[in-house]
Design a protein around this motif. Structure first.
Motif: not given
Length: 196
Positions: A102-118
Motif C-alpha cells: 500500500x506504500x505507493x498509495x501513501x506517496x500518492x496521498x502525500x504528493x500534493x503536500x510534498x511534491x506540489x502535484x495535483x
C-alpha cells in the motif's frame, strides 16, 4: 529475439526470487531482526567479494552526497525489512505483503503536500479503494485474532520503504541504484541515475 527472450526469463526469475521472499522467510526459525541482520551481512559480504574480485580502483571522491543518500536509502530499506519480517511472523505473509504494497498509495496521498502535484479525481478514487481494502484486510485479520502489532508492522513497512524513497525524491535525488553508483565509482561509463 534471443535478447528479448533472455530479458523475459531474467524478469520472470526476478519475480520468482522477490515473490518467494515472504514464503522463505516465514519458514526460517529465527526472530525477524536476526533474519534482517543475516540478510545485511550476506549482502555486505557479496558486495565486498565483488569489489575484491573485480580489482578495479574505486573512486568515491565527488560522490559524497550520493553516498549519503545511498545510506539513507539503505537505512529506510533496512527499517522496511525489520517491520516486514516481523509482520510476516505476526500476521502471515499474505496480509503483511498486502499492507506493505500500500506504500505507493501513501506517496500518492502525500504528493500534493510534498511534491506540489495535483490530486485528480482518479487518484482520489484509487486512494479510497485502497483504504477500503486495507480496512477490510485489517477487519478480517482482527477477527482471525491477529495482533495489532503485526498490522502496525505491516503498515510501517509500507511507510518506511515508500516514504524513505519519497524523502530522497524530495531532496532532489532521483532513483538511487546501488549498482549504477558502483559502476560509476569504478570508472565505467554509465548514465548517472543520481539526479533527474
Amino acid at each position: 529475439m534471443p535478447q528479448e527472450r533472455k530479458s523475459y526469463w531474467n524478469y520472470i526469475a526476478g519475480l520468482l526470487l522477490f515473490g518467494s521472499n515472504g514464503i522463505v522467510a516465514s519458514g526460517i526459525a529465527l526472530d525477524s531482526y536476526k533474519i534482517v541482520y543475516l540478510r545485511c551481512i550476506i549482502g555486505i559480504t557479496v558486495l565486498l567479494l565483488l569489489f575484491l574480485l573485480t580489482r578495479q580502483k574505486r573512486n568515491v571522491k565527488g560522490y559524497e552526497r550520493d553516498l549519503c543518500f545511498l545510506a539513507i536509502s539503505g537505512a529506510a530499506m533496512g527499517g522496511n525489512w525489520l517491520f516486514l519480517y516481523e509482520a510476516y511472523q505476526q500476521i502471515g505473509v499474505g496480509t503483511a505483503s498486502l499492507l506493505c504494497y500500500c506504500g505507493p498509495v501513501i506517496v500518492m496521498a502525500l504528493a500534493p503536500i510534498l511534491f506540489h502535484e495535483k490530486l485528480t479525481l482518479h487518484k482520489c478514487l484509487g486512494f479510497l479503494v485502497v483504504l477500503v481494502g486495507v480496512f477490510l484486510i485489517n477487519g478480517q485479520a482482527a477477527q482471525e485474532g491477529k495482533t495489532l502489532w503485526g498490522l502496525f508492522c505491516g503498515g510501517m513497512s509500507a511507510v518506511l520503504l515508500r516514504e524513505g524513497m519519497s524523502l530522497l525524491r524530495l531532496l532532489g535525488v532521483g532513483c538511487i541504484l546501488g549498482g549504477a553508483m558502483l559502476a560509476e565509482m569504478s570508472g565505467k561509463k554509465t548514465r548517472s541515475s543520481f539526479s533527474e
